[in-house]
Design a protein around this motif. Structure first.
Motif, short mmCIF file in Angstrom:
data_model
loop_
_atom_site.label_atom_id
_atom_site.label_comp_id
_atom_site.label_asym_id
_atom_site.label_seq_id
_atom_site.Cartn_x
_atom_site.Cartn_y
_atom_site.Cartn_z
N ALA A 1 -73.35 108.09 -42.61
CA ALA A 1 -72.74 108.89 -41.55
C ALA A 1 -72.64 108.06 -40.28
CB ALA A 1 -73.58 110.13 -41.30
N HIS A 2 -71.45 108.00 -39.71
CA HIS A 2 -71.24 107.19 -38.52
C HIS A 2 -71.22 108.05 -37.28
CE1 HIS A 2 -70.56 103.14 -39.82
NE2 HIS A 2 -69.83 103.56 -40.82
N ALA A 3 -71.81 107.56 -36.23
CA ALA A 3 -71.63 108.19 -34.94
C ALA A 3 -70.16 107.97 -34.59
CB ALA A 3 -72.53 107.53 -33.91
N LYS A 4 -69.60 108.85 -33.79
CA LYS A 4 -68.17 108.78 -33.59
C LYS A 4 -67.73 107.67 -32.64
CE LYS A 4 -66.45 111.64 -36.49
NZ LYS A 4 -65.84 111.10 -37.70
N SER A 5 -68.64 106.81 -32.26
CA SER A 5 -68.19 105.68 -31.46
C SER A 5 -68.09 104.44 -32.34
CB SER A 5 -69.15 105.44 -30.30
OG SER A 5 -70.36 104.93 -30.81
N ASP A 6 -68.37 104.59 -33.62
CA ASP A 6 -68.32 103.45 -34.52
C ASP A 6 -67.15 103.60 -35.48
OD1 ASP A 6 -70.58 102.80 -33.24
OD2 ASP A 6 -71.94 103.18 -34.91
N ILE A 7 -66.68 102.47 -35.96
CA ILE A 7 -65.55 102.52 -36.88
C ILE A 7 -65.70 101.43 -37.93
CG2 ILE A 7 -64.03 100.97 -35.58
CD1 ILE A 7 -61.74 102.87 -36.15
N ILE B 1 -58.27 109.09 -35.70
CA ILE B 1 -58.35 107.82 -34.97
C ILE B 1 -57.09 107.60 -34.14
CG2 ILE B 1 -58.53 105.32 -35.22
CD1 ILE B 1 -60.13 105.80 -37.75
N GLN B 2 -57.27 107.28 -32.89
CA GLN B 2 -56.14 107.05 -31.99
C GLN B 2 -56.19 105.61 -31.48
OE1 GLN B 2 -53.80 109.44 -31.13
NE2 GLN B 2 -54.82 110.73 -32.65
N GLY B 3 -55.02 105.11 -31.06
CA GLY B 3 -54.98 103.83 -30.37
C GLY B 3 -54.85 102.61 -31.25
N ASP C 1 -56.28 95.00 -33.13
CA ASP C 1 -56.80 95.13 -31.77
C ASP C 1 -57.52 96.47 -31.64
OD1 ASP C 1 -57.22 95.48 -29.08
OD2 ASP C 1 -55.31 94.61 -28.47
N MET C 2 -58.84 96.42 -31.44
CA MET C 2 -59.64 97.64 -31.40
C MET C 2 -59.96 98.06 -29.97
SD MET C 2 -60.37 98.81 -34.40
CE MET C 2 -59.00 98.30 -35.40
N THR C 3 -59.42 97.32 -28.99
CA THR C 3 -59.87 97.54 -27.61
C THR C 3 -59.47 98.91 -27.08
OG1 THR C 3 -57.89 96.38 -26.84
CG2 THR C 3 -59.89 95.09 -27.01
N ALA C 4 -58.41 99.51 -27.62
CA ALA C 4 -57.98 100.82 -27.10
C ALA C 4 -58.20 101.93 -28.12
CB ALA C 4 -56.51 100.75 -26.71
N VAL C 5 -58.92 101.64 -29.21
CA VAL C 5 -59.07 102.63 -30.28
C VAL C 5 -60.21 103.59 -29.96
CG1 VAL C 5 -59.68 102.89 -32.71
CG2 VAL C 5 -58.15 101.04 -31.99
N TYR C 6 -60.00 104.86 -30.27
CA TYR C 6 -61.07 105.84 -30.08
C TYR C 6 -60.93 106.98 -31.09
CZ TYR C 6 -57.49 108.55 -27.61
OH TYR C 6 -56.35 109.24 -27.31
N TRP C 7 -62.01 107.75 -31.25
CA TRP C 7 -62.00 108.93 -32.12
C TRP C 7 -61.61 110.13 -31.28
CZ3 TRP C 7 -62.84 109.19 -37.35
CH2 TRP C 7 -63.40 108.07 -37.96
N GLU C 8 -60.64 110.89 -31.78
CA GLU C 8 -60.22 112.11 -31.11
C GLU C 8 -61.23 113.19 -31.48
OE1 GLU C 8 -55.77 113.54 -31.29
OE2 GLU C 8 -56.96 114.23 -32.98
N GLU C 9 -61.58 114.03 -30.49
CA GLU C 9 -62.58 115.08 -30.80
C GLU C 9 -61.95 116.25 -31.54
OE1 GLU C 9 -65.71 114.96 -30.96
OE2 GLU C 9 -65.41 112.89 -30.35
#
Lengths: 494, 321
Positions: free
Chosen positions: A23-29, A473-475, A486-494
């Motif tokens: 299980a990943h915390a949502k700041s990890d990918i 996943i966005q960005g 490029d992962m610099t702008a990637v984030y998990w949408e809530e």
């Protein structure tokens, strides 16, 4: 039966430990890609996989590519170009630190550029830097690059992964411990399995939204499908099995992004080998090819037809597909005019990617329909490089030229397709020296037309770049102006 | 008690033949890979590389000497345990092999254990009920087990246990740092896939070997002494039937270690097989040469140990020749 129960108990215990462990915390990918980097120095190898992991994430150059292919400021905040177009003065971003804590200054820029163009340089794109005469440190925040002749593509060249800024003290171990200036720092590499990056808390620019990024390497297309379906990985960039994409599109858990690349996929032709040295014969081949059938059959519909060696998403692109429209009757007529009414036989040497192997079978069938027989041989990359690329021992081959803006290869008469046209070489010389955007655009259009008119190669399609990702996943980058995830702008949408 | 002198003589003779085999193997491996077309430097630097850049890289990789010089430096390094440095990864080959062995060796042992655990009971069961429906079904299932390609079976398991049931991940290896249990779990599906054909072969060998033994005179004697069929089977037959089974088991182990290339690719495990596979396509010849040499070494040494063990238990072997 007792055994059965024990077995089930064991398996459910295993399953439980899995759901807790993975299980990943949502700041990890976890991002998968097909190829593993051979090492981690983008400035001394051609492998796109190195850039895929490190470009923009760990290493940055003076300029950089945006997802749409535009050139953006990177470590250089701004620049001035001298009147004669020969001197570029770059003002560097302030407060930039390497991941080892040392400051990034003009000295590091000078070191990096000098290293790339030195005599014992192992830079796979050394040609990008050959026009540079001197690199001077004006002050710690300013560096001046002087060229021997004006070069309109310098800012573009400096955005390549091969032109990133490295620290002199990190060179010795750069291949296993890359130290850059990016929003992520390298943390771990389990060779054969994965590379871990972690957020760089001291980043000079907009901080990354993710905490940890894990890149996993899965080369087998079936295994890739399974890993995404089982949600072992959150995203797969450059998904290798286009036939599975509709299944992901239909599944609400996933999103499918199909972007463009710089990969012109062409039927490369040996322009010095009879009868392929006859432009009529090459024209006949061009008209024998049904591009859409190849895109549908080999790429399951993903890919944009091209009529010349240029990326369709580029603003200067000219659509020349009509110049070599599918017309087998015309093809037969041209063959007869060229003196081959009964066709001829030549070789078709195919490297490993599926676009070549699958596409090769289709092209062979299409050529047979107009009387041209091909002897197909399947080669490994190393063999292809030796026989076809260096040895020029081939008639036809299929390959995707993934380097951005690489129309200049047609100005090299010793390049493997051996196109030797002084007119084109002159045109390209003028293009290189030209700084005015409008005039450059005009010259680029002329160059595309000249290649199409000479039927240098069979122009098939622009390679598509599919990414399958978790729907939240966005960005992510959609296009591949250069190999990068490029992962610099990637984030998990809530 | 074996005669010490004849044992020593036999040992030295076998040791000499072992050394000669290793030298011959090293020459064959080196030459076979040297004639493979493809330049490692060209592979690494790609389409736009300039000739001077290629030359600089070739020099750094030590590719410029004659074949003879390169063989000597490679083989000389092997003698002192130096496997050289990988062309592409630029890390010492011995380190890479060490890392990969931590995946491949446990995987091979796991598969071997599974195949033994399946094959022994199944083989004994089938043999003790010769001609029954149980025997026929064991024979049928093992026939299928031999026939099914293990990579196909592996994909099927992934589909069921990873994609549908979500009990396992579809592949990958978390590393032993993640804990023994997590590591074993990641190896479970690959080990089953590898074990299936091996278990089938072993079951059939076990069954036929046991059937042979059960027909021997000493079993009849044991039965005549008043032992039941089951007692005779367990006390006398099984132990005697094990010799051919153990021989097959020994052969299977080296196969499992070297032959997991496809399974390691299906489950994207960072093992030796996948390393060899990647290295061949990247023309990282020094890695291929060293790994193949290591496997040859392992097989030759295992055979040597088996020979010695036979000689120890069976004095007739020592006197021969």
């Amino acid at each position: 039966m007792r055994l059965g129960k024990v077995g089930t108990g064991l398996i459910s215990a295993l399953a439980l430990s899995a759901s807790m462990g993975l299980a990943h915390a949502k700041s990890d990918i976890t991002v998968a890609m097909q190829l593993e980097p051979p090492h981690l120095d983008p400035t001394s190898a051609a492998a796109g996989a190195i850039d895929s992991v490190l470009y923009s994430n760990v290493f940055e150059g003076l300029t950089r590519f945006g997802s749409d292919g535009s050139i953006l400021p990177g470590l250089a905040e701004s620049w001035e170009i001298s009147e004669d177009g020969k001197t570029y003065t770059f003002k560097l971003q302030s407060g930039v630190k390497f991941h080892d804590g040392t400051e990034m200054t003009a000295e590091d820029v000078k070191f990096s550029l000098d290293r790339a163009r030195s005599d014992d340089s192992q830079n796979a794109q050394k040609a990008l830097f050959t026009g540079i005469e001197t690199v001077e440190v004006v002050n710690p925040q300013t560096v001046a690059v002087t060229l021997s002749a004006p070069n309109g593509s310098l800012l573009f060249n400096l955005a390549w992964g091969d032109a990133v800024i490295v620290a002199p003290e990190s060179i010795e171990n750069i291949k296993t411990n890359p130290i850059g200036t990016g929003a992520f720092r390298f943390s771990n590499w389990v060779q054969g399995d994965r590379i871990d990056l972690e957020k760089n808390a001291d980043y000079w620019g907009t901080p990354a939204k993710l905490g940890n990024v894990t890149f996993k390497f899965i080369s087998d297309p079936t295994a890739a499908f399974a890993a995404v379906m089982a949600e072992d990985v959150n995203a797969f960039v450059g998904f290798p099995a286009p036939e599975n994409l509709p299944q992901f599109e239909a599944d609400p858990r996933f999103q499918v992004l199909v972007g463009s690349t710089e990969g012109e996929t062409i039927l490369s032709t040996n322009n010095k080998l009879p009868p392929l040295d006859n432009v009529k014969v090459r024209e006949a081949i061009a008209h024998a090819i049904d591009r859409q059938a190849i895109i549908d059959g080999a790429m399951f519909g993903y890919g944009t037809p091209i009529g010349t060696h240029f990326a369709p998403h580029n603003p200067d692109y000219v659509d020349l597909t009509a110049n070599s429209a599918y017309d087998p009757e015309l093809s037969k007529k041209l063959l007869a005019e060229a003196g081959y009414p009964d066709g001829f036989t030549t070789t078709l040497k195919l490297p490993p990617p599926s676009y070549a192997r699958r596409g090769g079978e289709i092209i062979a069938a299409q050529l047979r329909a107009v009387g041209i027989e091909t002897e197909i041989s399947n080669l490994e990359w190393a063999q292809w490089l030796e026989q076809v690329f260096r040895g020029k021992d081939y008639g036809l081959t299929i390959v995707s030229h993934v380097e951005p803006m690489d129309i200049g290869i047609y100005a090299r008469p010793d390049y493997y397709f051996q196109y030797d046209n002084p007119e084109f070489q002159k045109l390209f010389e003028n293009l290189t020296a030209e700084n005015d955007p409008e005039k450059r655009s005009e010259l680029l259009k002329q160059a595309q037309e000249m290649l199409a008119k000479d039927y240098v190669n069979g122009y098939l399609f622009q390679l598509a770049f599919p990414t399958v990702a978790n729907a939240k996943i966005q960005g992510l980058w959609v296009n591949q102006p250069t190999p990068a995830a490029d992962m610099t702008a990637v984030y998990w949408e809530e | 008690m074996p005669n010490r002198k004849s044992m020593l003589h036999y040992f030295l003779k076998r040791l000499l033949s072992l050394s000669l085999s290793l030298v011959a193997a090293s020459i064959v491996i080196f030459l076979a890979l040297e004639v493979v077309p493809g330049d490692p430097a060209a592979y690494m630097l790609g389409l736009n590389a300039q000739e001077d850049t290629l030359q600089a890289l070739r020099e750094e990789l030590g590719l410029t000497g004659s074949i003879f010089q390169r063989y000597l430096s490679w083989a000389g390094g092997l003698l002192v345990g130096d496997f050289g440095v990988s062309y592409t990864y630029r890390t010492p080959v011995s380190e890479m092999i060490g890392d990969r062995l931590w995946v491949s060796l446990p995987l091979a042992l796991y598969a071997l254990t599974l195949s033994t655990l399946i094959a022994f009971p199944a083989g004994i069961w089938a043999a003790s009920r010769r001609g029954s429906a149980a025997d026929a079904s064991v024979m049928g299932v093992t026939q299928l087990g031999v026939a099914i390609p293990n990579f196909w079976f592996a994909m099927l398991m992934v589909l069921v246990f990873a994609i549908n049931l979500r009990w396992f991940s579809a592949g990958g290896f978390p590393g032993w740092d993640a804990g023994f249990f997590a590591g074993m779990k990641a190896l479970t599906l690959p080990a089953i896939a590898l074990a299936l054909p091996q278990a089938s072969i072993l079951t059939r060998v076990m069954r036929s070997s046991l059937l042979d033994t059960l027909g021997e005179d000493f079993i009849r004697t044991a039965r005549a002494k008043g032992l039941t069929k089951g007692q005779a089977l367990w006390r006398h037959a099984v132990r005697n039937a094990l010799i051919p089974v153990l021989t097959i088991l020994g052969l299977q182990f080296s196969f499992l270690l070297a032959g997991a290339i496809i399974i390691e690719n299906v489950f994207f495990l960072p093992g030796l097989g996948r390393l060899v596979f990647q290295s061949i396509s990247a023309r990282d010849l020094i890695v291929v040469e060293s790994v193949v040499m290591l496997l040859v070494f392992a097989v030759i040494v295992v055979n040597f140990a088996v020979d010695m063990a036979y000689a120890w238990v069976d004095p007739r072997l020592r006197r021969r020749r």
